[in-house]
Design a protein around this motif. Structure first.
Motif, mmCIF file in Angstrom:
data_model
loop_
_atom_site.group_PDB
_atom_site.id
_atom_site.type_symbol
_atom_site.label_atom_id
_atom_site.label_comp_id
_atom_site.label_asym_id
_atom_site.label_seq_id
_atom_site.Cartn_x
_atom_site.Cartn_y
_atom_site.Cartn_z
ATOM 1 N N GLY A 99 -10.229 7.796 8.398
ATOM 2 C CA GLY A 99 -9.221 7.446 9.387
ATOM 3 C C GLY A 99 -9.133 5.966 9.636
ATOM 4 O O GLY A 99 -9.801 5.162 8.983
ATOM 5 N N GLU A 100 -8.313 5.593 10.597
ATOM 6 C CA GLU A 100 -8.049 4.179 10.874
ATOM 7 C C GLU A 100 -8.885 3.632 12.025
ATOM 8 O O GLU A 100 -9.111 2.434 12.114
ATOM 9 C CB GLU A 100 -6.564 4.005 11.203
ATOM 10 C CG GLU A 100 -5.656 4.335 10.031
ATOM 11 C CD GLU A 100 -4.193 4.415 10.427
ATOM 12 O OE1 GLU A 100 -3.369 3.948 9.626
ATOM 13 O OE2 GLU A 100 -3.900 4.940 11.511
ATOM 14 N N TYR A 118 -17.667 10.391 9.008
ATOM 15 C CA TYR A 118 -16.360 9.775 9.225
ATOM 16 C C TYR A 118 -16.414 8.371 8.657
ATOM 17 O O TYR A 118 -17.322 7.588 8.964
ATOM 18 C CB TYR A 118 -16.023 9.710 10.721
ATOM 19 C CG TYR A 118 -14.807 8.866 11.019
ATOM 20 C CD1 TYR A 118 -13.522 9.358 10.784
ATOM 21 C CD2 TYR A 118 -14.937 7.565 11.512
ATOM 22 C CE1 TYR A 118 -12.409 8.580 11.039
ATOM 23 C CE2 TYR A 118 -13.816 6.777 11.774
ATOM 24 C CZ TYR A 118 -12.559 7.287 11.530
ATOM 25 O OH TYR A 118 -11.454 6.510 11.774
ATOM 26 N N LEU A 119 -15.432 8.033 7.807
ATOM 27 C CA LEU A 119 -15.349 6.709 7.197
ATOM 28 C C LEU A 119 -14.047 6.044 7.603
ATOM 29 O O LEU A 119 -12.967 6.628 7.435
ATOM 30 C CB LEU A 119 -15.401 6.808 5.666
ATOM 31 C CG LEU A 119 -16.642 7.425 5.036
ATOM 32 C CD1 LEU A 119 -16.489 7.457 3.522
ATOM 33 C CD2 LEU A 119 -17.897 6.667 5.426
ATOM 34 N N PRO A 120 -14.101 4.825 8.136
ATOM 35 C CA PRO A 120 -12.860 4.119 8.472
ATOM 36 C C PRO A 120 -12.248 3.485 7.229
ATOM 37 O O PRO A 120 -12.960 2.985 6.346
ATOM 38 C CB PRO A 120 -13.326 3.051 9.461
ATOM 39 C CG PRO A 120 -14.731 2.757 9.055
ATOM 40 C CD PRO A 120 -15.291 4.063 8.531
ATOM 41 N N ARG A 121 -10.940 3.516 7.155
ATOM 42 C CA ARG A 121 -10.247 2.846 6.059
ATOM 43 C C ARG A 121 -10.254 1.328 6.259
ATOM 44 O O ARG A 121 -10.281 0.868 7.399
ATOM 45 C CB ARG A 121 -8.797 3.335 5.990
ATOM 46 C CG ARG A 121 -8.647 4.792 5.579
ATOM 47 C CD ARG A 121 -7.210 5.234 5.576
ATOM 48 N NE ARG A 121 -6.427 4.480 4.611
ATOM 49 C CZ ARG A 121 -5.112 4.607 4.454
ATOM 50 N NH1 ARG A 121 -4.445 5.448 5.217
ATOM 51 N NH2 ARG A 121 -4.470 3.908 3.566
ATOM 52 N N PRO A 122 -10.236 0.556 5.165
ATOM 53 C CA PRO A 122 -10.178 1.010 3.789
ATOM 54 C C PRO A 122 -11.565 1.416 3.292
ATOM 55 O O PRO A 122 -12.550 0.717 3.558
ATOM 56 C CB PRO A 122 -9.671 -0.214 3.033
ATOM 57 C CG PRO A 122 -10.170 -1.375 3.853
ATOM 58 C CD PRO A 122 -10.136 -0.926 5.278
ATOM 59 N N GLU A 382 -11.862 -3.426 -2.246
ATOM 60 C CA GLU A 382 -12.712 -2.500 -3.000
ATOM 61 C C GLU A 382 -13.938 -3.223 -3.541
ATOM 62 O O GLU A 382 -15.055 -2.705 -3.504
ATOM 63 C CB GLU A 382 -11.913 -1.864 -4.146
ATOM 64 C CG GLU A 382 -12.755 -1.203 -5.223
ATOM 65 C CD GLU A 382 -13.675 -0.112 -4.694
ATOM 66 O OE1 GLU A 382 -14.818 -0.025 -5.186
ATOM 67 O OE2 GLU A 382 -13.276 0.657 -3.785
ATOM 68 N N ILE A 383 -13.763 -4.428 -4.040
ATOM 69 C CA ILE A 383 -14.862 -5.175 -4.644
ATOM 70 C C ILE A 383 -15.847 -5.675 -3.597
ATOM 71 O O ILE A 383 -17.067 -5.575 -3.774
ATOM 72 C CB ILE A 383 -14.304 -6.359 -5.471
ATOM 73 C CG1 ILE A 383 -13.561 -5.829 -6.708
ATOM 74 C CG2 ILE A 383 -15.419 -7.318 -5.886
ATOM 75 C CD1 ILE A 383 -12.746 -6.880 -7.427
ATOM 76 N N THR A 384 -15.339 -6.203 -2.495
ATOM 77 C CA THR A 384 -16.205 -6.878 -1.523
ATOM 78 C C THR A 384 -16.660 -5.987 -0.379
ATOM 79 O O THR A 384 -17.676 -6.261 0.260
ATOM 80 C CB THR A 384 -15.477 -8.088 -0.913
ATOM 81 O OG1 THR A 384 -14.350 -7.614 -0.143
ATOM 82 C CG2 THR A 384 -14.980 -9.036 -1.994
ATOM 83 N N GLY A 385 -15.880 -4.943 -0.079
ATOM 84 C CA GLY A 385 -16.183 -4.122 1.091
ATOM 85 C C GLY A 385 -15.748 -4.770 2.384
ATOM 86 O O GLY A 385 -15.967 -4.224 3.456
ATOM 87 N N ILE A 386 -15.114 -5.953 2.314
ATOM 88 C CA ILE A 386 -14.636 -6.598 3.531
ATOM 89 C C ILE A 386 -13.522 -5.748 4.119
ATOM 90 O O ILE A 386 -12.592 -5.345 3.430
ATOM 91 C CB ILE A 386 -14.150 -8.025 3.244
ATOM 92 C CG1 ILE A 386 -15.347 -8.923 2.973
ATOM 93 C CG2 ILE A 386 -13.319 -8.575 4.388
ATOM 94 C CD1 ILE A 386 -15.022 -10.353 2.718
ATOM 95 N N GLY A 387 -13.656 -5.479 5.410
ATOM 96 C CA GLY A 387 -12.797 -4.505 6.065
ATOM 97 C C GLY A 387 -13.589 -3.255 6.378
ATOM 98 O O GLY A 387 -13.226 -2.456 7.221
#
Length: 400
Positions: A99-100, A118-122, A382-387
């Motif tokens: 979710g967001e 629960y995983l927050p996007r992205p 996707e590469i860094t996981g930033i966010g």
């Protein structure tokens, strides 16, 4: 009526659970699908387009599954949908949500209902590996344990597909986003285009180091690296086309080791097909982007290239990047998906003549085509996981 999903996250080891080994995922974006596919690699996973509402409709007629992962992004009242889900979902099915929201109270409320995770996007592949896979599969997929910079390889499935342009601009955006040191390594020693696209002239240092690692030391970087800006350095060569090169695996491994000591990210423009000496680059890469255009030759070569990467590094490292999507004259998206057998993991659309103009001007396309930054941003995430870093802090706060 209360929502009772507590039993979903703690299934008993029963024959019915063993028989139902499917993990069904409903997501609405390509990178989430790719992250789940890579992070849950080796499981019986099925990825579908949709949200929790689509999952509810499926469960009305199909309950033969082990786990459900579904997106609640854009749902006004997720708890109402969870109550509907509880009415059709068997109690031994594990349920995880995407979710967001990043609110700690929201996370706690979901966990109190008995959800698995629960995983927050992205979401990224590494998030799935670290946080979701252990809870769904009871294991943790192998991940690189050595210290050093994060290697990203870019491999073009066809000539002229834009692999070098993507490599250059991805390196620049990685540095811009993370404020880290980034090396751009062009292993096309003859006819490489990276230096030309950046308007610089490389020296002989890279060839010497790759042919004779005993001659490469930390000073090699000072001699061979060309500063693109304060955070990005280019390491490339411009050897004559008739030169007889003797690139060794030991040389490649040594050069990559030196770069990983000094740089946080190393973006490598990799020649295809891979000579055996290049294999260490692929095996050390956290992400290998197989880049193609919507053309018959690209689709054919992409299959072979993905197989070659999988044999060297494993399936979870390979991401298919469709470049110049929707370009006039290209194959329709449906034909691309059918040929690949799945949606591409990453997509960059056709951004017009500005990309070619940037090459001719010898400047990075990021400075010339404003839309490129927006389309590279999901790949950088996707590469860094930033966010996703806030979730790491959230988990530490919860003691998870």
């Amino acid at each position: 009526m209360s929502v009772n999903i507590a039993a979903l996250s703690t299934p008993e080891e029963a024959t019915s659970v063993v028989a139902r080994n499917r993990i069904v995922c409903f997501v609405n974006d390509e990178l989430s699908a790719a992250a789940l596919r890579k992070g849950l690699e080796g499981s019986n996973i099925s990825i579908k387009r949709g949200t929790i509402r689509n999952a509810i409709r499926m469960l009305e007629t199909d309950t033969e599954l082990f786990a459900l992962v579904t997106d609640i992004s854009g749902i006004d009242d997720p708890f109402a949908e969870l109550e509907r889900l509880a009415g059709v979902c068997p109690p031994d099915v594990r349920v995880a949500l995407i979710g967001e929201s990043r609110e700690i109270t929201f996370y706690r409320a979901l966990m109190e209902l008995g959800l698995t995770e629960y995983l927050p996007r992205p979401i990224t592949r590494d998030m799935v590996l670290d946080q979701l896979r252990p809870k769904l599969l009871g294991d943790r997929a192998p991940a690189p344990t050595d210290r050093g910079g994060h290697v990203i390889s870019i491999c073009g499935a066809q000539g002229g597909a834009g692999a070098t342009s993507i490599a250059i601009n991805l390196a620049l955006q990685l540095a811009e986003t993370t404020k880290a040191k980034v090396a751009l390594l062009d292993l096309h020693l003859q006819g490489g285009e990276t230096a030309v696209m950046l308007g610089v002239q490389p020296g002989p240092g890279l060839r010497i180091a790759l042919e004779n690692p005993m001659r490469a030391d930390t000073l090699f970087l000072e001699r061979a690296a060309i500063a693109v800006n304060e955070r990005v350095s280019l390491i490339s060569a411009d050897e004559e086309l008739d030169a007889q090169l003797d690139i060794t695996e030991a040389g490649v491994r040594h050069v990559l080791g030196l770069l990983r000591q000094r740089f946080n990210y190393i973006v490598v423009d990799v020649p295809v097909p891979f000579p055996s000496s290049i294999h260490p680059v692929i095996s050390l890469s956290r992400h290998v982007l197989v880049l193609l255009e919507a053309e018959v030759t690209g689709l054919r070569n992409a299959h072979a290239l993905r197989a070659a990467v999988t044999n060297i590094a494993g399936r979870d490292r390979v991401f298919t990047l469709l470049n110049r999507a929707n370009r006039p004259g290209g194959l329709p998206r449906a034909a691309v998906v059918k040929a690949l057998g799945t949606e591409p993991d990453m997509v960059v659309p056709d951004l017009g003549k500005g990309m070619t103009q940037a090459v001719n001007l010898g400047i990075p396309a990021l400075k010339h085509v404003s839309a490129l930054r927006r389309h590279l941003a999901p790949i950088v995430r996707e590469i860094t996981g930033i966010g996703a870093e806030q979730k790491g802090r959230l988990r530490r706060l919860l003691g998870l």
